[in-house]
Motif scaffolding. Structure first.
Motif, PDB file in Angstrom:
ATOM      1  N   THR A 180      88.023  63.872  -3.354  1.00  0.00           N
ATOM      2  CA  THR A 180      87.108  64.132  -2.186  1.00  0.00           C
ATOM      3  C   THR A 180      87.917  64.486  -0.799  1.00  0.00           C
ATOM      4  N   ALA A 181      88.943  63.534  -0.590  1.00  0.00           N
ATOM      5  CA  ALA A 181      89.724  63.920   0.778  1.00  0.00           C
ATOM      6  C   ALA A 181      90.395  65.293   0.678  1.00  0.00           C
ATOM      7  N   ALA A 182      90.886  65.885  -0.445  1.00  0.00           N
ATOM      8  CA  ALA A 182      91.465  67.164  -0.857  1.00  0.00           C
ATOM      9  C   ALA A 182      90.465  68.228  -0.476  1.00  0.00           C
ATOM     10  N   PHE A 183      89.344  68.273  -0.693  1.00  0.00           N
ATOM     11  CA  PHE A 183      88.323  69.320  -0.484  1.00  0.00           C
ATOM     12  C   PHE A 183      87.873  69.089   0.910  1.00  0.00           C
ATOM     13  N   LYS A 184      87.715  67.991   1.275  1.00  0.00           N
ATOM     14  CA  LYS A 184      87.423  67.658   2.914  1.00  0.00           C
ATOM     15  C   LYS A 184      88.310  68.379   3.735  1.00  0.00           C
ATOM     16  N   SER A 185      89.735  68.087   3.377  1.00  0.00           N
ATOM     17  CA  SER A 185      91.040  68.814   4.179  1.00  0.00           C
ATOM     18  C   SER A 185      90.944  70.330   4.095  1.00  0.00           C
ATOM     19  N   ALA A 186      90.655  70.826   3.012  1.00  0.00           N
ATOM     20  CA  ALA A 186      90.760  72.240   2.479  1.00  0.00           C
ATOM     21  C   ALA A 186      89.571  73.043   3.283  1.00  0.00           C
ATOM     22  N   VAL A 187      88.341  72.332   3.333  1.00  0.00           N
ATOM     23  CA  VAL A 187      87.318  73.038   4.190  1.00  0.00           C
ATOM     24  C   VAL A 187      87.438  73.025   5.614  1.00  0.00           C
ATOM     25  N   GLU A 188      88.147  71.892   6.185  1.00  0.00           N
ATOM     26  CA  GLU A 188      88.426  71.820   7.446  1.00  0.00           C
ATOM     27  C   GLU A 188      89.474  72.964   7.914  1.00  0.00           C
ATOM     28  N   LYS A 189      90.217  73.197   6.986  1.00  0.00           N
ATOM     29  CA  LYS A 189      91.168  74.224   7.298  1.00  0.00           C
ATOM     30  C   LYS A 189      90.795  75.639   7.267  1.00  0.00           C
ATOM     31  N   MET A 190      90.232  76.066   5.860  1.00  0.00           N
ATOM     32  CA  MET A 190      89.751  77.203   5.739  1.00  0.00           C
ATOM     33  C   MET A 190      88.203  77.641   6.055  1.00  0.00           C
ATOM     34  N   GLY A 191      87.484  76.847   6.426  1.00  0.00           N
ATOM     35  CA  GLY A 191      86.078  76.939   6.855  1.00  0.00           C
ATOM     36  C   GLY A 191      85.317  76.963   5.745  1.00  0.00           C
ATOM     37  N   HIS A 192      85.582  77.697   4.524  1.00  0.00           N
ATOM     38  CA  HIS A 192      84.710  77.981   3.456  1.00  0.00           C
ATOM     39  C   HIS A 192      85.729  78.362   2.359  1.00  0.00           C
TER      40      HIS A 192
END
Length: 523
Positions: free
Chosen positions: A71-83
């Motif tokens: 959960t934390a990894a995907f949240k961090s990824a989307v915060e950086k990538m946007g989508h």
């Protein structure tokens, strides 16, 4: 799908195939690639960033054995990538001595990653849709007896992906699902893989795979991109020796809306252990076994049903009937239950693994009860039955489901677990294992049966919008648990080692499986 300027998350991107796949995404013009893995490979990151200076490349640590880490990894990824437009679920291990870890990383972690990713991609909630590619294996197509647990996990992946490729999910999420099944590929996963067999006595046989022809990780990575660019939703693709082949599937079962057998195993005087004996099918099977004259019947279940126990003892006073409480999700509990049973009855001839749960809202519990618990019970039982070590051999019956034959979208997690059961049982029936243990294995796949397991299916689906599928399945024609039990006991008497049998609407049908892959060896 044109990958130019796309955002990609690659889980397991520092693995052998993973790193090759990441390079191919970047070569295809991906704009942003985020690698999820347990540890960072700084040398690989430097090489990727140097060779592709126009792309953004990030690393985020993830432990697929921990849901909160995913959960934390995907949240961090989307915060950086946007989508993100593409997710590749590529983490995997092949180490059958680590049963829980193999299932957790290969199957449970993949399911959690998928269910975590979908809300970010969901077109019906403002997402962009996209593609999720799940990396299964040739062991997710063909039973692989030397690696029975690995094969079970990979068959689960293939089934889960096919379920998620159902049209109702694509219409809702706008996400295309693909499964690739790489053949033997030159990576660390298969290095010294003879040490990773299910049983140590098979390690010498496994050394033969050292002489198998393998493909390069680079070939596999290139073909993975081809599948992402051109693959159809729900498609399963074999990537072997540089070639791509779509796998066709023969439909094994369809839901229905509104043989004569000569016994070759005499159950009279036999000792039987039945796990999940107080369940809907289970309690009817107990009666059928007792009616055949079994001498000792041991029931394992989470809680005692005193009324059923008393009724059985009154109805069959000549048999010895015992109950031992056990928790199928607890290895220590399984071990203790078998110890108590053998202490009481001396030996057992038949084991039925009949515990089950169908509720896709409880992901971990579904895999733990339906698949991991069954594997642990089997591996705990075998030393007692092992003919090569003084045991008597016997029969193990594993209860799968029609959802373990046919991907069943409405209960995708349940279907994944049951495909794992089917694959594991077929793998364990290998003649080499039978010669060593003297134990036959049979897979039973009941159709929809009138029990609490299938009550209110619409309340047990993964996604709320899929309740309509569950509601329709609630109206499907069902068989009685009594007729299912009668047919299960018939197969205990007559079924052949390795047989997979569908028990639906009072009929028994043996299921045949095509050979989808065989290894190629250097002459």
């Amino acid at each position: 799908m044109d990958l130019k300027d796309k955002n990609v998350i690659y889980s397991g991107g520092f693995g052998g195939i993973g790193l090759a796949g990441v390079r191919e995404f970047l070569n295809s013009g991906a704009k942003y690639v985020t690698i999820l893995d347990l540890n960072e490979n700084k040398e690989a990151m430097f090489e990727l960033k140097t060779s592709h200076p126009g792309a953004k490349i990030d690393f985020i640590p993830v432990d697929l054995a921990k849901k909160e880490s995913i959960t934390a990894a995907f949240k961090s990824a989307v915060e950086k990538m946007g989508h993100f437009d593409v997710l590749v679920n590529g983490c995997g291990i092949c180490k059958d001595s680590e049963v829980d870890l193999t299932i957790q990383i290969n199957l449970l972690g993949l399911i959690h990653s998928t269910l975590t990713a979908l809300p970010y991609m969901d077109k019906s909630s403002g997402g962009r849709g996209g593609t999720i590619l799940n990396i299964s294996s040739i062991c997710g197509l063909e039973i692989t007896p030397l690696y029975a647990i690995y094969a079970a996990s990979k068959h689960g992946i293939t089934a889960f992906t096919r379920c998620m490729g159902d049209q109702i999910y694509f219409d809702r999420f706008g996400v295309r699902f693909l499964a690739i099944c790489p053949g033997l590929t030159k990576t660390n996963l298969i290095k010294d893989n003879y040490l990773s067999t299910t049983f140590k006595f098979c390690q010498e046989i496994a050394k033969r795979y050292r002489h198998a022809i393998v493909q390069s990780a680079e070939e596999c990575g290139k073909n993975m991109i081809k599948v992402i660019e051109t693959g159809k939703n729900g498609g399963v693709y074999l990537l072997d020796l540089g070639n791509v082949e779509e796998i066709p599937y023969k439909r094994q079962w369809v839901v229905t809306y509104e043989t004569h057998y000569k016994p070759n195993m005499d159950l009279k005087g036999k000792n039987v252990i039945y796990e999940g004996g107080f369940g809907g099918i289970g309690q009817r099977c107990l009666r059928e076994f007792l009616a055949k004259g079994v001498k000792n019947l041991v029931i394992f279940d989470l809680q005692e049903n005193a009324d059923i126990l008393q009724d059985l003892r009154t109805s069959y006073p000549e048999a010895n009937i015992f109950f031992f409480a056990f928790d199928i999700t607890d290895k220590n509990s399984i071990t203790a239950a078998f110890e108590k049973a053998v202490e009481k009855i001396g030996h057992f001839d038949v084991l039925v693994n009949g515990c089950g749960l169908m509720d896709d809202t409880k992901v971990e519990l579904m895999i733990e009860i339906n698949l991991m618990g069954l594997i642990h019970s089997t591996l705990t039982a075998l030393p007692y039955m092992n003919k090569s070590n003084g045991g008597r051999g016997g029969l193990i019956i594993n209860i799968s489901s029609v959802a373990g034959l046919e991907p069943t979208a409405v209960v995708a997690v349940y279907s994944a677990a049951k495909h794992g059961v089917t694959a594991f049982t077929r793998a364990m029936a290998n003649p080499h294992y039978y010669k060593h243990f003297g134990v036959s294995f049979i897979t039973i796949c009941p159709g929809i049966t009138e029990t609490n397991l299938v009550a209110n299916i619409h309340d047990k689906v993964i996604f709320k919008f899929a309740e309509v599928l569950g509601a329709r399945l609630d109206t499907a024609e069902r068989q009685s648990p009594e007729v299912c039990a009668q047919n299960l006991v018939k197969l205990a008497e007559t079924g052949k080692n390795g047989g997979v049998y569908m028990l639906d609407l009072g009929e028994i049908k043996e299921i045949t499986f095509p050979t989808m892959w065989t290894p190629v060896f250097n002459s």
